[in-house]
Write an enzyme that holds these catalytic residues in place. Structure first.
Site, PDB file in Angstrom:
ATOM      1  N   VAL A  56      54.263  16.779 115.721  1.00 30.74           N
ATOM      2  CA  VAL A  56      54.131  15.613 114.657  1.00 30.74           C
ATOM      3  C   VAL A  56      52.903  15.262 114.068  1.00 30.74           C
ATOM      4  O   VAL A  56      53.075  14.534 113.240  1.00 30.74           O
ATOM      5  CB  VAL A  56      54.938  14.264 115.561  1.00 30.74           C
ATOM      6  CG1 VAL A  56      54.080  13.904 116.809  1.00 30.74           C
ATOM      7  CG2 VAL A  56      55.242  13.241 114.910  1.00 30.74           C
ATOM      8  N   TYR A  57      51.841  15.744 114.556  1.00 33.19           N
ATOM      9  CA  TYR A  57      50.634  15.192 114.224  1.00 33.19           C
ATOM     10  C   TYR A  57      50.407  15.829 112.819  1.00 33.19           C
ATOM     11  O   TYR A  57      50.438  16.964 112.564  1.00 33.19           O
ATOM     12  CB  TYR A  57      49.458  15.804 115.139  1.00 33.19           C
ATOM     13  CG  TYR A  57      49.588  15.098 116.361  1.00 33.19           C
ATOM     14  CD1 TYR A  57      50.101  13.825 116.631  1.00 33.19           C
ATOM     15  CD2 TYR A  57      48.564  15.510 117.284  1.00 33.19           C
ATOM     16  CE1 TYR A  57      50.159  13.385 118.010  1.00 33.19           C
ATOM     17  CE2 TYR A  57      48.673  15.086 118.631  1.00 33.19           C
ATOM     18  CZ  TYR A  57      49.424  13.683 118.841  1.00 33.19           C
ATOM     19  OH  TYR A  57      49.303  13.062 120.274  1.00 33.19           O
ATOM     20  N   SER A  58      50.537  14.801 111.726  1.00 35.52           N
ATOM     21  CA  SER A  58      50.340  15.289 110.462  1.00 35.52           C
ATOM     22  C   SER A  58      51.423  16.420 110.163  1.00 35.52           C
ATOM     23  O   SER A  58      51.283  17.192 109.315  1.00 35.52           O
ATOM     24  CB  SER A  58      49.135  15.534 110.035  1.00 35.52           C
ATOM     25  OG  SER A  58      48.004  14.680 109.914  1.00 35.52           O
ATOM     26  N   GLY A  60      52.704  18.706 111.419  1.00 33.89           N
ATOM     27  CA  GLY A  60      52.355  20.117 111.799  1.00 33.89           C
ATOM     28  C   GLY A  60      50.831  20.544 111.328  1.00 33.89           C
ATOM     29  O   GLY A  60      50.381  21.560 111.832  1.00 33.89           O
ATOM     30  N   LYS A  83      53.277  19.480 121.716  1.00 34.00           N
ATOM     31  CA  LYS A  83      54.551  18.682 122.155  1.00 34.00           C
ATOM     32  C   LYS A  83      55.575  18.812 121.206  1.00 34.00           C
ATOM     33  O   LYS A  83      55.468  19.130 120.222  1.00 34.00           O
ATOM     34  CB  LYS A  83      53.919  17.112 122.088  1.00 34.00           C
ATOM     35  CG  LYS A  83      52.662  17.001 123.085  1.00 34.00           C
ATOM     36  CD  LYS A  83      52.299  15.410 123.257  1.00 34.00           C
ATOM     37  CE  LYS A  83      50.948  15.171 123.195  1.00 34.00           C
ATOM     38  NZ  LYS A  83      50.172  15.217 121.884  1.00 34.00           N
TER      39      LYS A  83
END
Ligand SMILES: NC(=O)c1ccc[n+]([C@@H]2O[C@H](COP(=O)([O-])OP(=O)(O)OC[C@H]3O[C@@H](n4cnc5c(N)ncnc54)[C@H](OP(=O)(O)O)[C@@H]3O)[C@@H](O)[C@H]2O)c1
Length: 324
Positions: A56-58, A60, A83
Site C-alpha cells: 500500500v505504500y505509495s 507499490g 505487507k
C-alpha cells in the site's frame, strides 16, 4: 551497527529496521526514486540489513524503489519485509483484504515490484473481519510452501486475535506468525498490557512502528505540528499522541534528558527502544540521511534504570489506537 535475532525465525537483522513508507509520491515529505536511493544506500553503508515496506505504500512505489536499489547488491544479505491487507497498485474489489485470492495476487505483485523470488517476511497489515482466519493462514502457509515467503508476521491487532491466529496455525500444522509489528513508543505503551506478554510466550519478534510517535518525540511538543508530515498525520490519520494526558510531560522529560546528555530528543526516544526488552528492532521512519545517522548513533547511548524510570513515570493509560 548492532544485530539481533528476529525471534523464532533465527534470522539475523540489524537493530534498526528501516521503514520505507516515505518512499514514493503523493505527499511532499516523500522521497522520489533518486532521494530514496540516496537514503537506502546510506542505510546499507551504515550496516542496516532490515527493511519494511508494504504493497500500500505509495501504491507499490515504495517496494519498487527498494527493489531497484537492492538489485545493485547481493540480495541474500538483506531481510525484506512487506505487507498485505490494504490495496496496493491494483484498484478493484479483491485488491484488499486477506482472502486467498487477494493474498495470492498481491504477493505476486509485491515480489514483482521488489524483484525478488522470495520475501523474507510477509505480514498481514491488519485483521480482516470478512475472511475467516483459517482461510488466511492456509493461503499464507501455501505461499511459504511454494517458496515465495520465508516467514509470516502480523501487524497491529488485538492480542486475542493474534493468539487465535497462532492457535489455528498450531492446530492445523500451518506456518505461524513469528513477528508482531505494533505501535509502541514512550507516549503510547498500551501494548505492554496484552500483546508483549503474548509475544514473549511464543518467542515472537517485535518491530514497533512509529517509534518516535511520527515525530512527536523528536522535538518539543509545541513544535510537533510544524512539519507537513506531522500535520498530515494529525489531519488524515488522526494521530492522537499529542493529545494524551501525559504526553507533554513525557515529551519534556525526553527533552531534559537529551539536553543533559548533549544528544537529540529522537536519540533518547530511540535509546529507550533499544534498551527495552519488549522491542526487537524498531522501524525507524525518516526521509533524512542526517536523521538516519542520528538513529544509528543512538545505539551507543545507554540509559540507566533511573533514566528509564524517569521517562516512563508520567505515562497514563490511553485509548487503544492504530487498529479496530
Ligand atoms: N504497520 C503499520 O500499520 C505501520 C504504520 C505506520 C508506519 N509503519 C512503518 O513504520 C515506519 C516508521 O513509521 P513513522 O515514519 O511513523 O516513524 P517515526 O520514526 O515515529 O516518525 C518519523 C517522523 O519522525 C521524524 N524524525 C525521525 N528521526 C528524526 C530525528 N532524528 N530528528 C527529528 N525528527 C526525526 C521524521 O522526520 P524526517 O523525515 O525529517 O526524518 C518523520 O517525520 C514506516 O516507514 C513504516 O515502515 C507501519
Amino acid at each position: 551497527m548492532e544485530y539481533t535475532t528476529l525471534g523464532s525465525t533465527g534470522t539475523t537483522v540489524s537493530k534498526i529496521c528501516l521503514g520505507c513508507m516515505s518512499f514514493g509520491s503523493g505527499q511532499d515529505w516523500m522521497l522520489d526514486e533518486e532521494e530514496g536511493r540516496e537514503l537506502l544506500e546510506q542505510a546499507i553503508d551504515l550496516g542496516i540489513n532490515f527493511f519494511d515496506t508494504a504493497n500500500v505504500y505509495s501504491a507499490g512505489e515504495s517496494e519498487a524503489i527498494l527493489g531497484d536499489v537492492l538489485a545493485d547488491y547481493d540480495r541474500d544479505e538483506f531481510v525484506v519485509a512487506s505487507k498485505v491487507r490494504f490495496p496496493g497498485a491494483n484498484d478493484h474489489r479483491n485488491a484488499e483484504g486477506l482472502s486467498r485470492k487477494t493474498i495470492e495476487q498481491e504477493l505476486e505483485a509485491s515480489l514483482d515490484r521488489l524483484g525478488l523470488d522470495t520475501l523474507d517476511l510477509y505480514q498481514i497489515h491488519r485483521w480482516d473481519y470478512d475472511t475467516p482466519i483459517e482461510t488466511t493462514m492456509r493461503a499464507l502457509d501455501d505461499a511459504v510452501r511454494r517458496g515465495q515467503v520465508r516467514h509470516l508476521g502480523a501487524s497491529s491487532m488485538w492480542a486475542h486475535q493474534f493468539l487465535e491466529a497462532r492457535r489455528v496455525s498450531e492446530r492445523e500444522g500451518l506456518a505461524p506468525f513469528e513477528t508482531m509489528q505494533n505501535l509502541y513508543h514512550l507516549a503510547y505503551r498500551e501494548e505492554e498490557r496484552e500483546m508483549f506478554p503474548v509475544c514473549r510466550k511464543y518467542d515472537v519478534a517485535t518491530m514497533p512502528w512509529s517509534p518516535l510517535g511520527a515525530g512527536y518525540l523528536a522535538r518539543p511538543h509545541e513544535e510537533f505540528r510544524t512539519t507537513t508530515r506531522a500535520d498530515h498525520e494529525v489531519e488524515n490519520a488522526g494521530v492522537p499522541y499529542h493529545e494524551f494526558p501525559a504526553s507533554e510531560a513525557i515529551n519534556e522529560r525526553v527533552g531534559e534528558l537529551a539536553d543533559d546528555r548533549g544528544v537529540t530528543m529522537a536519540q533518547i526516544a530511540l535509546a529507550w527502544q533499544f534498551e527495552n526488552d519488549n522491542t526487537t528492532a524498531p522501524i525507524v521512519g525518516t526521509s533524512s540521511v542526517k536523521h538516519l545517522e542520528e538513529a544509528v548513533e543512538a545505539l551507543e547511548i545507554s540509559l540507566s534504570d533511573s533514566d528509564v524510570e524517569y521517562l516512563e513515570e508520567p505515562y497514563e493509560p490511553v485509548p487503544v489506537y492504530g487498529h479496530d
